[in-house]
Design a protein around this motif. Structure first.
Motif, mmCIF file in Angstrom:
data_model
loop_
_atom_site.group_PDB
_atom_site.id
_atom_site.type_symbol
_atom_site.label_atom_id
_atom_site.label_comp_id
_atom_site.label_asym_id
_atom_site.label_seq_id
_atom_site.Cartn_x
_atom_site.Cartn_y
_atom_site.Cartn_z
ATOM 1 N N SER A 167 0.846 -1.189 0.000
ATOM 2 C CA SER A 167 0.000 0.000 0.000
ATOM 3 C C SER A 167 0.885 1.244 0.000
ATOM 4 O O SER A 167 1.723 1.428 0.882
ATOM 5 C CB SER A 167 -0.908 0.005 1.233
ATOM 6 O OG SER A 167 -1.729 1.151 1.246
ATOM 7 N N GLU B 94 -15.478 4.168 10.723
ATOM 8 C CA GLU B 94 -14.366 3.668 9.940
ATOM 9 C C GLU B 94 -13.078 4.230 10.519
ATOM 10 O O GLU B 94 -13.014 5.392 10.908
ATOM 11 C CB GLU B 94 -14.486 4.128 8.481
ATOM 12 C CG GLU B 94 -15.676 3.525 7.761
ATOM 13 C CD GLU B 94 -15.483 2.072 7.404
ATOM 14 O OE1 GLU B 94 -14.369 1.576 7.607
ATOM 15 O OE2 GLU B 94 -16.431 1.436 6.934
ATOM 16 N N PRO C 151 -7.501 3.752 -6.633
ATOM 17 C CA PRO C 151 -7.109 4.388 -5.368
ATOM 18 C C PRO C 151 -8.210 4.246 -4.311
ATOM 19 O O PRO C 151 -9.385 4.493 -4.580
ATOM 20 C CB PRO C 151 -6.899 5.856 -5.771
ATOM 21 C CG PRO C 151 -6.490 5.785 -7.209
ATOM 22 C CD PRO C 151 -7.314 4.665 -7.786
ATOM 23 N N GLY C 152 -7.815 3.837 -3.114
ATOM 24 C CA GLY C 152 -8.757 3.666 -2.019
ATOM 25 C C GLY C 152 -9.452 2.320 -1.976
ATOM 26 O O GLY C 152 -10.102 1.981 -0.987
ATOM 27 N N TRP C 153 -9.318 1.532 -3.043
ATOM 28 C CA TRP C 153 -10.058 0.261 -3.127
ATOM 29 C C TRP C 153 -9.688 -0.710 -2.020
ATOM 30 O O TRP C 153 -10.569 -1.368 -1.448
ATOM 31 C CB TRP C 153 -9.804 -0.382 -4.496
ATOM 32 C CG TRP C 153 -10.409 -1.744 -4.635
ATOM 33 C CD1 TRP C 153 -11.700 -2.038 -4.967
ATOM 34 C CD2 TRP C 153 -9.750 -3.009 -4.445
ATOM 35 N NE1 TRP C 153 -11.887 -3.403 -4.985
ATOM 36 C CE2 TRP C 153 -10.712 -4.017 -4.662
ATOM 37 C CE3 TRP C 153 -8.449 -3.379 -4.091
ATOM 38 C CZ2 TRP C 153 -10.405 -5.378 -4.558
ATOM 39 C CZ3 TRP C 153 -8.131 -4.722 -3.984
ATOM 40 C CH2 TRP C 153 -9.099 -5.713 -4.216
ATOM 41 N N THR D 185 -8.471 3.265 10.849
ATOM 42 C CA THR D 185 -7.340 2.715 10.124
ATOM 43 C C THR D 185 -7.402 1.204 10.066
ATOM 44 O O THR D 185 -8.093 0.553 10.840
ATOM 45 C CB THR D 185 -6.020 3.133 10.796
ATOM 46 O OG1 THR D 185 -6.052 2.682 12.154
ATOM 47 C CG2 THR D 185 -5.853 4.629 10.744
ATOM 48 N N SER E 134 1.030 5.686 -1.354
ATOM 49 C CA SER E 134 0.205 6.861 -1.645
ATOM 50 C C SER E 134 0.377 7.250 -3.103
ATOM 51 O O SER E 134 1.508 7.294 -3.607
ATOM 52 C CB SER E 134 0.614 8.034 -0.752
ATOM 53 O OG SER E 134 0.384 7.734 0.620
ATOM 54 N N ARG F 257 -4.010 9.447 -1.954
ATOM 55 C CA ARG F 257 -4.893 8.323 -1.659
ATOM 56 C C ARG F 257 -4.106 7.013 -1.697
ATOM 57 O O ARG F 257 -3.145 6.869 -2.467
ATOM 58 C CB ARG F 257 -6.044 8.253 -2.667
ATOM 59 C CG ARG F 257 -6.969 9.451 -2.638
ATOM 60 C CD ARG F 257 -8.246 9.145 -3.404
ATOM 61 N NE ARG F 257 -9.057 8.145 -2.701
ATOM 62 C CZ ARG F 257 -10.125 7.546 -3.234
ATOM 63 N NH1 ARG F 257 -10.484 7.822 -4.478
ATOM 64 N NH2 ARG F 257 -10.810 6.665 -2.546
ATOM 65 N N PRO F 258 -4.510 6.030 -0.876
ATOM 66 C CA PRO F 258 -3.781 4.750 -0.867
ATOM 67 C C PRO F 258 -4.034 3.955 -2.134
ATOM 68 O O PRO F 258 -5.151 3.906 -2.646
ATOM 69 C CB PRO F 258 -4.350 4.031 0.362
ATOM 70 C CG PRO F 258 -5.712 4.626 0.559
ATOM 71 C CD PRO F 258 -5.597 6.052 0.121
ATOM 72 N N LEU G 225 -8.867 -0.448 1.121
ATOM 73 C CA LEU G 225 -9.520 -0.221 2.404
ATOM 74 C C LEU G 225 -11.037 -0.125 2.270
ATOM 75 O O LEU G 225 -11.751 -0.421 3.240
ATOM 76 C CB LEU G 225 -8.988 1.064 3.048
ATOM 77 C CG LEU G 225 -7.531 1.060 3.495
ATOM 78 C CD1 LEU G 225 -7.145 2.427 4.044
ATOM 79 C CD2 LEU G 225 -7.285 -0.018 4.546
ATOM 80 N N ASP G 226 -11.541 0.264 1.116
ATOM 81 C CA ASP G 226 -12.970 0.481 0.949
ATOM 82 C C ASP G 226 -13.757 -0.802 0.749
ATOM 83 O O ASP G 226 -14.958 -0.847 1.028
ATOM 84 C CB ASP G 226 -13.236 1.401 -0.254
ATOM 85 C CG ASP G 226 -12.768 2.824 -0.003
ATOM 86 O OD1 ASP G 226 -12.543 3.173 1.169
ATOM 87 O OD2 ASP G 226 -12.610 3.587 -0.987
#
Length: 319
Positions: free
Chosen positions: A112, A310, A169-171, A312, A114, A119-120, A173-174
């Motif tokens: 992971s 939500e 991006p963000g997938w 970390t 940035s 965004r991660p 964690l989402d």
């Protein structure tokens, strides 16, 4: 830190034998997945289970993304918050990722980082023959989980293979699968602790006080198995419910952590210092499980169960 060659060989044997080809969460056999991870941690060194769980998690992440893994490769998941980031044009990766396990052991890692907007973004990185990637395990000062070769990874203008970006991006964690995957470490905590209970049964009960403790440990064994089975069955019943998945994962991790901590305490009270002084495998297992349990973030996770907030990655400090 030196890497335990026996543990490396064991993980490689598990991979080659197909024992790490586990059912993906939410596909109808998640309880079997939990049972398999627990069994590895129960019967093998706990560090082996930790590396095996990360590989299995990586396989499920790639499956969820619709991305094929590299055949025959042993994977890690390096998702701790660090400074690793992509350049503006996504041409290269620079910075540091802390708490990465399997350094010098795994062939590839889902890392992971940035992206240019902060965004991660998850990237499948080949670790073979990369002069732009360096490992540092010097900061790992404990003997616990030493065979996982955990440390920091430094990327120095490492070229990015755009074909190996996993999701948007963000997938990472989402997705709901993040929370299903968070149950995997709990299965390993349970298995490592069940291995301690197995030692207790071999030592036996020579007095009423010890028999009482053994009874409590037997009840804990049933509890751990039941928790993992129930969580797996619930995941399969509602694999796409993100709110339920988050609460379930946090609840499971709390219940398993508390049960395992009680087992470690009861074992010590029942048998005293002698087993730890005379049985190196037990002493190592005990230390490994104790440290591994700290992957649970205590009250931060408990508060999120009530609030539905939500936060970390629950594995962000040690994954």
């Amino acid at each position: 830190m030196t890497v335990n060659g026996n543990s490396v060989d064991t993980v490689r044997e598990l991979l080659a034998s197909g024992r790490l080809d586990l059912p993906h969460p939410g596909c109808g056999a998640t309880a079997d997945r939990h049972r398999a991870l627990s069994g590895i941690a129960r019967t093998m060194p706990v560090g082996v289970a930790r590396l095996a769980e990360a590989h299995c998690d990586a396989m499920s992440i790639l499956h969820e993304a619709g991305t094929a893994p590299v055949g025959g490769a042993l994977y890690g998941v390096w998702a701790s918050a660090g400074t690793a980031s992509l350049s503006g044009d996504r041409a290269s990766l620079s910075g540091t990722s802390p708490f990465c396990s399997g350094l010098g052991i795994v062939d590839r890692a889902l890392v992971s980082v940035s992206d240019a907007t902060g965004r991660p973004l998850l990237i499948d990185i080949d670790l073979e023959m990369r002069s732009s990637i360096t490992f540092d395990t010097s900061g790992w000062s404990t003997v616990a989980l030493a065979d996982t070769a955990t440390g920091a990874v430094r990327f120095d203008d490492d070229p990015l293979d755009a074909d190996r970006i996993v999701g948007c991006p963000g997938w990472y964690l989402d997705r709901v699968g993040f929370w299903h995957g968070a149950c995997g470490p709990a299965a390993c905590w349970a298995g490592g602790t069940l291995g301690v209970i197995d030692v207790a049964h071999r030592l036996g009960a020579s007095d009423p006080h010890r028999r009482a403790q053994l009874g409590a440990l037997e009840a804990a064994s049933w509890t751990l198995d039941a928790l993992l089975a129930a969580a797996g069955n619930e995941i399969d019943a509602s694999p796409d419910d993100r709110v339920a998945a988050q609460r379930r994962a946090r609840s499971l991790r709390h219940a398993v952590e508390r049960t395992c901590s009680d087992v470690l305490d009861r074992f010590s009270r029942a048998f005293g210092p002698r087993p730890f002084a005379s049985d190196a495998a037990l002493a190592t297992r005990f230390a490994d499980v104790h440290l591994y349990l700290r992957q649970h973030h205590g009250e931060r996770e408990l508060g999120a169960i009530v609030d539905g907030v939500e936060c970390t990655n629950p594995d962000s400090e040690t994954r």
